[in-house]
Design an enzyme around this catalytic site. Structure first.
Site, short mmCIF file in Angstrom:
data_model
loop_
_atom_site.label_atom_id
_atom_site.label_comp_id
_atom_site.label_asym_id
_atom_site.label_seq_id
_atom_site.Cartn_x
_atom_site.Cartn_y
_atom_site.Cartn_z
N LYS A 115 -9.31 -52.90 -81.67
CA LYS A 115 -8.61 -51.85 -80.93
C LYS A 115 -9.00 -51.65 -79.60
CE LYS A 115 -6.27 -49.46 -84.65
NZ LYS A 115 -5.40 -48.15 -85.14
N LYS A 196 -0.69 -61.30 -86.83
CA LYS A 196 -0.19 -60.42 -87.99
C LYS A 196 1.28 -59.82 -87.29
CE LYS A 196 -1.68 -56.35 -90.37
NZ LYS A 196 -2.70 -55.13 -90.79
N LYS A 199 4.62 -54.43 -83.94
CA LYS A 199 5.90 -53.79 -83.18
C LYS A 199 5.59 -54.25 -81.72
CE LYS A 199 3.90 -49.31 -82.50
NZ LYS A 199 2.63 -49.62 -83.09
#
Length: 327
Positions: A115, A196, A199
């Site tokens: 992240k 993966k 959105k």
């Protein structure tokens, strides 16, 4: 006989896609309906603050996710459905756990590294301490089981480590929770099956409230390969394999059964069948969600009731924890 407690949550960071559904929400509903567990399902709004967000959008995101929960089949009469921030004891316990959490354990968390790479302009302390808040969310309710995706297993192991360490220092207080993994741990993007589903790539992302024509358009444009045989082979045929996994996850059939069902068909026929199946599968969900959003009072009532029950349990547990550490 008292049922074992099960806890899990989802962040309100935008519309849920089919990967979220197969990786979490469908599993939540199945576990609830099994009758084996005392279920706590929450909207992880505190966790969602670690990403860039617009405060004006957050209330609608929370309401939308709650509608997803209810439309998918989570039942306030069977499960405690609540908002994380409505139970302040979770952040209170997170701080206590941070005082015993080894820095080395947090530094090796792969999600923090991933992240941080993805949002280099916002590498905040919350990203780093995220696993201790997750541990608090679990341990606060005496959870014995946690339905998680494989990307959260490292965090769950830390929760076990912290439970063990706290128990050793201050006496038996927490269970060491065990994971319950979904049958479809990861759904890949339709437009890039090496990545993966996310959105952030809306073209390759099937949102569970997408209209039928949108579903058909996205699946029609899904990346395949230069062959024409429908076969499950994740290494050589990632796109086709991903579509077979989606069909398997929704239908409950094994990959082998799904593969046999498409024997002799071409890629166009596979895409057409999958698009129809996905559209039909979520038809009742779409209608129920639309109805719920028109009656937001029903959603808010369910959240208030679930949050009150969760808070009552958390207050009792927190009193015991404080007593154990001399506060």
């Amino acid at each position: 006989m008292k049922k074992p407690i099960l806890v899990s949550g989802i962040q309100p960071t935008g519309r849920l896609h089919i990967g979220n559904y197969l990786g979490a929400l469908k599993n939540f509903v199945d576990l609830q309906n099994s009758g084996k567990y005392d279920c706590y399902f929450f909207i992880a709004d505190y966790h969602s603050l670690t990403e860039n967000f617009n405060p004006a959008e957050k209330p609608a995101q929370i309401l939308n996710l709650a509608a997803d929960f209810l439309a998918a089949g989570l039942d306030p009469k069977k499960s405690k459905i609540f908002i994380q921030s409505a139970v302040p004891q979770s952040t209170e316990l997170a701080w206590i756990l941070e005082t015993i959490a080894p820095m080395g354990e947090l530094k090796r968390m792969t999600q923090f590294k991933d992240k941080s790479d993805a949002q280099q302009e916002n590498v905040n302390v919350g990203l780093f301490t995220y696993p201790t808040l997750m541990a608090a969310d679990i341990l606060l309710y005496d959870a014995q089981f946690v339905p998680v995706g494989d990307d959260q297993l490292q965090h769950l192991e830390l929760a076990r480590t912290l439970a063990r360490k706290f128990n050793s220092h201050f006496g038996r207080t927490f269970f060491e929770p065990k994971e319950i993994l979904t049958a479809t741990p990861r759904v890949m993007s339709l437009d890039d099956p090496e990545k993966k589903m996310s959105k952030s790539r809306p073209g390759g992302c099937l949102f569970i409230d997408d209209e039928p024509e949108v579903i058909k358009s996205k699946i029609r444009g899904a990346v395949t390969d230069s062959e024409s045989v429908v076969k499950y082979d994740p290494k050589r045929k990632a796109g086709i394999s991903n579509m077979l996994e989606i069909m398997s996850g929704l239908s409950g059939k094994s990959i082998a059964e799904v593969e046999r069902g498409f024997a002799g068909m071409n890629y166009g026929e596979l895409k057409h069948s999958l698009a129809d199946y996905v559209s039909d599968y979520f038809e009742k969900f779409r209608k129920k969600k639309a109805t719920l959003l028109k009656k937001s009072a029903v959603i808010k009532s369910a959240l208030r009731s679930g949050s009150a029950k969760a808070k009552k349990s958390a207050e009792k547990k927190m009193a015991d924890i404080k007593k154990k550490i001399g506060l």
